[in-house]
Write a protein that holds these residues in place. Sequence first.
Motif, PDB file in Angstrom:
ATOM      1  N   ASP A   9       0.828  -1.205   0.000  1.00  0.00           N
ATOM      2  CA  ASP A   9       0.000   0.000   0.000  1.00  0.00           C
ATOM      3  C   ASP A   9       0.865   1.259   0.000  1.00  0.00           C
ATOM      4  OD1 ASP A   9      -2.225  -1.619   0.049  1.00  0.00           O
ATOM      5  OD2 ASP A   9      -2.598  -1.364   2.208  1.00  0.00           O
ATOM      6  N   TYR A  10       1.954   1.234   0.795  1.00  0.00           N
ATOM      7  CA  TYR A  10       2.848   2.391   0.873  1.00  0.00           C
ATOM      8  C   TYR A  10       3.479   2.677  -0.494  1.00  0.00           C
ATOM      9  CZ  TYR A  10       6.896   5.261   2.001  1.00  0.00           C
ATOM     10  OH  TYR A  10       7.822   6.270   2.018  1.00  0.00           O
ATOM     11  N   ILE A  11       3.953   1.630  -1.153  1.00  0.00           N
ATOM     12  CA  ILE A  11       4.608   1.816  -2.453  1.00  0.00           C
ATOM     13  C   ILE A  11       3.616   2.371  -3.473  1.00  0.00           C
ATOM     14  CG2 ILE A  11       5.688   0.593  -4.373  1.00  0.00           C
ATOM     15  CD1 ILE A  11       6.900  -1.326  -2.261  1.00  0.00           C
ATOM     16  N   LEU A  12       2.402   1.823  -3.497  1.00  0.00           N
ATOM     17  CA  LEU A  12       1.401   2.312  -4.441  1.00  0.00           C
ATOM     18  C   LEU A  12       0.957   3.732  -4.096  1.00  0.00           C
ATOM     19  CD1 LEU A  12      -0.729  -0.921  -4.957  1.00  0.00           C
ATOM     20  CD2 LEU A  12       0.946   0.093  -6.524  1.00  0.00           C
ATOM     21  N   GLN A  13       0.922   4.045  -2.792  1.00  0.00           N
ATOM     22  CA  GLN A  13       0.593   5.416  -2.389  1.00  0.00           C
ATOM     23  C   GLN A  13       1.672   6.389  -2.863  1.00  0.00           C
ATOM     24  OE1 GLN A  13       2.511   7.002   0.469  1.00  0.00           O
ATOM     25  NE2 GLN A  13       1.642   8.893  -0.366  1.00  0.00           N
ATOM     26  N   SER A  14       2.941   5.973  -2.760  1.00  0.00           N
ATOM     27  CA  SER A  14       4.029   6.844  -3.211  1.00  0.00           C
ATOM     28  C   SER A  14       3.939   7.075  -4.718  1.00  0.00           C
ATOM     29  CB  SER A  14       5.389   6.232  -2.848  1.00  0.00           C
ATOM     30  OG  SER A  14       5.772   5.205  -3.754  1.00  0.00           O
ATOM     31  N   LEU A  15       3.559   6.038  -5.439  1.00  0.00           N
ATOM     32  CA  LEU A  15       3.392   6.155  -6.884  1.00  0.00           C
ATOM     33  C   LEU A  15       2.253   7.123  -7.211  1.00  0.00           C
ATOM     34  CD1 LEU A  15       4.256   5.130  -9.664  1.00  0.00           C
ATOM     35  CD2 LEU A  15       2.712   3.203  -9.377  1.00  0.00           C
ATOM     36  N   ALA A  16       1.156   7.028  -6.445  1.00  0.00           N
ATOM     37  CA  ALA A  16       0.021   7.932  -6.653  1.00  0.00           C
ATOM     38  C   ALA A  16       0.388   9.375  -6.333  1.00  0.00           C
ATOM     39  CB  ALA A  16      -1.159   7.485  -5.787  1.00  0.00           C
ATOM     40  N   PHE A  17       1.340   9.565  -5.411  1.00  0.00           N
ATOM     41  CA  PHE A  17       1.782  10.928  -5.078  1.00  0.00           C
ATOM     42  C   PHE A  17       2.567  11.549  -6.227  1.00  0.00           C
ATOM     43  CE2 PHE A  17       5.550  13.322  -3.619  1.00  0.00           C
ATOM     44  CZ  PHE A  17       4.906  14.509  -3.273  1.00  0.00           C
ATOM     45  N   VAL A  18       3.520  10.811  -6.783  1.00  0.00           N
ATOM     46  CA  VAL A  18       4.379  11.396  -7.815  1.00  0.00           C
ATOM     47  C   VAL A  18       3.693  11.407  -9.181  1.00  0.00           C
ATOM     48  CG1 VAL A  18       5.615   9.294  -8.537  1.00  0.00           C
ATOM     49  CG2 VAL A  18       6.782  11.512  -8.596  1.00  0.00           C
ATOM     50  N   LEU A  19       2.767  10.461  -9.408  1.00  0.00           N
ATOM     51  CA  LEU A  19       2.028  10.386 -10.667  1.00  0.00           C
ATOM     52  C   LEU A  19       0.538  10.268 -10.350  1.00  0.00           C
ATOM     53  CD1 LEU A  19       4.369   7.811 -12.459  1.00  0.00           C
ATOM     54  CD2 LEU A  19       4.181  10.249 -13.016  1.00  0.00           C
ATOM     55  N   PRO A  20      -0.080  11.351  -9.946  1.00  0.00           N
ATOM     56  CA  PRO A  20      -1.460  11.273  -9.437  1.00  0.00           C
ATOM     57  C   PRO A  20      -2.486  10.808 -10.465  1.00  0.00           C
ATOM     58  CG  PRO A  20      -0.737  13.560  -9.667  1.00  0.00           C
ATOM     59  CD  PRO A  20       0.468  12.714  -9.857  1.00  0.00           C
ATOM     60  N   GLY A  21      -2.169  10.894 -11.742  1.00  0.00           N
ATOM     61  CA  GLY A  21      -3.136  10.467 -12.754  1.00  0.00           C
ATOM     62  C   GLY A  21      -3.047   8.999 -13.138  1.00  0.00           C
ATOM     63  N   ILE A  22      -2.076   8.288 -12.584  1.00  0.00           N
ATOM     64  CA  ILE A  22      -1.884   6.874 -12.922  1.00  0.00           C
ATOM     65  C   ILE A  22      -2.514   6.004 -11.841  1.00  0.00           C
ATOM     66  CG2 ILE A  22      -0.202   5.032 -13.308  1.00  0.00           C
ATOM     67  CD1 ILE A  22      -0.110   6.986 -15.549  1.00  0.00           C
ATOM     68  N   ALA A  23      -3.470   5.173 -12.224  1.00  0.00           N
ATOM     69  CA  ALA A  23      -4.123   4.255 -11.284  1.00  0.00           C
ATOM     70  C   ALA A  23      -3.648   2.836 -11.555  1.00  0.00           C
ATOM     71  CB  ALA A  23      -5.635   4.345 -11.415  1.00  0.00           C
ATOM     72  N   ILE A  24      -3.207   2.151 -10.513  1.00  0.00           N
ATOM     73  CA  ILE A  24      -2.727   0.773 -10.635  1.00  0.00           C
ATOM     74  C   ILE A  24      -3.779  -0.164 -10.057  1.00  0.00           C
ATOM     75  CG2 ILE A  24      -0.886  -0.862 -10.045  1.00  0.00           C
ATOM     76  CD1 ILE A  24      -0.004   1.446 -11.876  1.00  0.00           C
ATOM     77  N   ARG A  25      -4.283  -1.066 -10.885  1.00  0.00           N
ATOM     78  CA  ARG A  25      -5.245  -2.057 -10.405  1.00  0.00           C
ATOM     79  C   ARG A  25      -4.500  -3.187  -9.705  1.00  0.00           C
ATOM     80  NH1 ARG A  25      -6.605  -1.687 -15.735  1.00  0.00           N
ATOM     81  NH2 ARG A  25      -6.160  -3.908 -16.039  1.00  0.00           N
ATOM     82  N   PRO A  26      -5.119  -3.837  -8.720  1.00  0.00           N
ATOM     83  CA  PRO A  26      -4.435  -4.915  -7.975  1.00  0.00           C
ATOM     84  C   PRO A  26      -3.850  -5.991  -8.873  1.00  0.00           C
ATOM     85  CG  PRO A  26      -6.478  -4.327  -6.882  1.00  0.00           C
ATOM     86  CD  PRO A  26      -6.469  -3.566  -8.174  1.00  0.00           C
ATOM     87  N   GLU A  27      -4.578  -6.370  -9.927  1.00  0.00           N
ATOM     88  CA  GLU A  27      -4.096  -7.449 -10.789  1.00  0.00           C
ATOM     89  C   GLU A  27      -2.905  -7.036 -11.646  1.00  0.00           C
ATOM     90  OE1 GLU A  27      -7.682  -5.576 -12.944  1.00  0.00           O
ATOM     91  OE2 GLU A  27      -7.077  -6.072 -10.882  1.00  0.00           O
TER      92      GLU A  27
END
Length: 583
Positions: free
Chosen positions: A330-348
């Motif tokens: 969750d932390y890694i994906l949150q960091s990704l959402a911070f630097v690239l807020p328009g990119i959404a990563i689905r669990p799969e």
Amino acid sequence: MMNRNEILHGLRHSPKVDVCVLGGGINGLSVFRELALQGVNVLLVEKADYCSGASAALSRMVHGGLRYLENGEFSLVRESLVERDRLLRNAPHYVAPLPTTVPIFDTFSGLANGVVRFLGLTRRPSRRGAIAIKAGLGIYDFLTRKRALMPKHQFRSRKATLGKWPALNPAIRNSATYYDAWVSHPERIGIELLRDGLSAGPNAMALNYATVEENGAGTFLLRDGLSGETLLVRPRLVINATGGWIDIANGALFPPQARPAPLMGGTKGSHLIVDNPALRDMLDGHMIYYENEDGRICILFPYLGKVLVGSTDIRVDDPGTVRCEADERDYILQSLAFVLPGIAIRPEEVVFQFAGVRPLPASKDSFTGRIPRDHFCTVLEGEGGGPPVLCMIGGKWTTFRSFGELAADMALERLGLPRRIDTAERTFGGGRAFPKDPAGWSRKLAAASDLSEQRAAMLFERYGTDAEDVAAFIAAGPDQPLPHGGYSARELVFLIRNEAVEHLDDLLLRRTTLAISGALSLAMAEAALALLAAEKGWSAPRTAEERARFLNLMHERHGVSEQTLSARNEHRSELCETTARSG
């Protein structure tokens, strides 16, 4: 190269060795290679598979360590940059330049960090501003000015940055781009170091899936983890190169009353492999080296057609149980959402995850990012007539050669032996005789081995000039296709026979990149298992046990379930049907 049975047979009849190296990670393999090439009688023992611990869990970066400048570790950065450039020359088949871009959100922030560290105080990391980053990159350029293998750094304005990477957080003020490097197949570099050491002759021996423990009176008990056989070994010197396991290994090397104080204080780093083509293409070949909102450094860059993103930095007590936990993911994906807020990563889209322990020295520093990343050796004198134990403390992947050289020189001095060969400019494995025209080399390989040009180019990408040996083996007998079209049966059999493959994960996680790249399906895993079982002569129950072992490992350590692997079967079948219809 001696096989396992020959090594065990030789030790039964002659248990004396000059040096016993414990640990088959990158540093253990490096010091093993150094000593073997000097003609030292050296035995390496690894309790699992080669490069299966921290050496399989690195960030795939080959770098000087820009953030280590903040800790005042200038000598480490200088050494790391020298070794980075050597790897670019000596292992060009696996190590390549990587343009690295730093998004910058402040101007003056971070200037006090270096001063506070210099005064010996502790301070929670703050965001690094443009001036601090500019100063660090200036030092980077200065330290590499004589070699100048890659371009100097450059700064971009906010407008230019968002013009090139429009998905970046619009709150940025600038960006800076500099060059480091990345490694595509770090575990294979470990295997190549092993083979280079073993090429020295019968004075060099190595066993994976084996352990060593003290047996009194200067002797040690070697236990073969595959057969269960035990036998004595009598080394003049032991090198403990087990990384995060150093204190655990010392517990087995010394009697209870003489066990040394703890030397290690490792931290865990977890990473994700993400299959998101839009994210991969947006990066445009760059690593984004960014700070999360809490000041923790994170990275993401294109890796084998996917995107690698990480990492965490958490203290751990038991290196044998580390895995990427849900909160880290969750932390890694949150960091990704911070630097690239328009990119959404689905669990799969998270197709693989991994975690490893950084082998850091014991430290009471309250912030893990402040623990020194440098390396050194500590010698513990033996008890009761036992040999001294040289412990390799710390170290980062980029400096494995120089760290191995340091430990080997200390060992040679203890043994009263000279250094005969310098490895600083020694190419190894598929980096030897590396062609200036890889495409032309691959075409010649295809013609010589009767393989397609596409297959020859693929083999060159995987093995460098060692592809010649793999192609010759493939061409020497009837081959069979596998569920993954990029591999064939004889290629995997070559790896099984020549690279000490003892378990299915050795083959699919470390000798190949099938698992980490998200390309592994259940059908491919079962086909590889059938080949391995045939080579090892396993019974049906033993083969079933191995299947269960592998699937459990993939699920528990790498977040990939049997159902996910099975779904990849269906996906590949759909791709094949679509291709057939379009053809």
